[in-house]
Design an enzyme around this catalytic site. Structure first.
Site, PDB file in Angstrom:
ATOM      1  N   GLY A  87      40.408  34.047  51.568  1.00  0.00           N
ATOM      2  CA  GLY A  87      39.346  32.777  51.793  1.00  0.00           C
ATOM      3  C   GLY A  87      38.916  32.058  50.802  1.00  0.00           C
ATOM      4  CB  VAL A 154      34.392  35.787  50.472  1.00  0.00           C
ATOM      5  CG1 VAL A 154      33.683  34.599  49.787  1.00  0.00           C
ATOM      6  CG2 VAL A 154      33.686  36.557  51.049  1.00  0.00           C
ATOM      7  CB  CYS A 155      39.127  32.238  47.282  1.00  0.00           C
ATOM      8  SG  CYS A 155      39.258  32.441  45.337  1.00  0.00           S
ATOM      9  CG  PHE A 156      35.530  31.511  43.685  1.00  0.00           C
ATOM     10  CD1 PHE A 156      35.078  30.637  42.711  1.00  0.00           C
ATOM     11  CD2 PHE A 156      35.955  30.524  45.209  1.00  0.00           C
ATOM     12  CE1 PHE A 156      36.132  29.152  42.261  1.00  0.00           C
ATOM     13  CE2 PHE A 156      36.556  29.668  44.734  1.00  0.00           C
ATOM     14  CZ  PHE A 156      36.683  28.938  43.491  1.00  0.00           C
ATOM     15  CG  ASP A 157      34.747  40.001  45.391  1.00  0.00           C
ATOM     16  OD1 ASP A 157      35.547  40.562  44.881  1.00  0.00           O
ATOM     17  OD2 ASP A 157      33.212  39.869  45.501  1.00  0.00           O
TER      18      ASP A 157
END
Length: 282
Positions: A87, A154-157
């Site tokens: 996401g 969550v993207c950018f994790d």
């Protein structure tokens, strides 16, 4: 620096400005179709989002991972991408897409190496803004295994292969798909990010895990204005990344104007991305 392409090429460029999530995803898919059919040369597109939107990856389980009521309560848009990944909250950011035939002589056949080539444009863009950006290259076996099993929705994790990092933290997130003989890579270039807003929209087993994931995010991801000594605007980002793609890939830009027929195709695809059958398919 000379760009990665050995000979200067002329690519299409279009900045579609601020639009809703359905238009944004429809336009990317339509451009892929136009390139696939040979109607247009490779194209780079810039765009922003209105309203701010949570996009989910093609394979994400929407109702199990996303707090849909919270998304609606905050007034955010919601759309499923045709690319994978996790996401992404598209709010204060510049979004880019690159659409190029797989058969392009300068494009590697593997996804990872194609990321590297396209990301040269992003690297040069961040450097044009004054940042000492570099590619993330997971070196250990443990780091590579972690990429296969992300800890959150969550993207950018965490940075993936050849994504951009500044001061050790991920500053750009991208996703790539290959369809109909065409590579589509699009991604988020964060101007600012509201961590609390972002994490409120995802479902966690408990608050402790949510807080842990939030802290991990802060350690691994960063927005441009978190590390800049001045406020950088979207127009400044647009200018820098135009320069970056031209320099990084060794290309010139020519403006792209869609025909009436092409615009009609975009309009049809908008209805696809609006439909619950698409967005709630997983």
């Amino acid at each position: 620096m000379i760009g990665v392409f050995s000979v200067t090429e002329s690519w299409n460029f279009i900045n579609t400005g601020s639009n809703d999530p359905y238009f944004n995803m429809a336009m990317d898919e339509a451009l892929l179709n136009f390139v696939s059919r040979g109607e247009i040369d490779p194209v780079i597109r810039f765009y922003t989002w209105n309203p701010a939107t949570l996009s989910v990856g093609y394979f994400q389980r929407l109702t199990k991972e996303i707090d849909i009521e919270k998304v609606q309560e905050k007034g955010y848009g919601l759309v499923r991408r045709q690319t994978g990944g996790r996401g992404v909250l598209h709010d204060k950011e510049l979004t880019y897409s690159v659409i190029v035939p797989e058969s392009h002589p300068e494009m590697p056949s593997t996804v990872t190496e194609a990321y590297r080539v396209i990301s040269e444009g992003l690297l040069e863009g961040f450097q044009a803004l004054g940042f000492e950006a570099s590619f993330s290259i997971p070196r250990s076996k443990e780091e590579r295994e972690k990429l296969k099993q992300p800890r959150s929705a969550v993207c950018f994790d965490a940075p993936s292969w050849y994504e951009l990092v500044v001061e050790g933290r991920k500053i750009a997130g991208s996703a790539q798909i290959r369809q109909k003989g065409v590579i589509l890579q699009h991604g988020s270039l964060l101007q600012d990010v509201d961590i609390d807003d972002l994490f409120d929209m995802f479902i966690f087993k408990n608050e402790r895990l949510k807080d842990k994931m939030k802290q991990s995010f802060l350690e691994k991801a960063v927005a441009i204005n978190d590390i800049s000594d001045r406020h950088i605007t979207i127009p400044e980002m647009e200018e820098a990344f135009e320069i970056g793609f031209k320099k990084g890939l060794n290309i010139d830009f020519k403006p792209l104007n869609l025909t009436h027929k092409q615009q009609e195709e975009v309009n049809v695809l908008i209805e696809k991305y609006k439909a619950d059958e698409w967005n709630y398919r997983k």
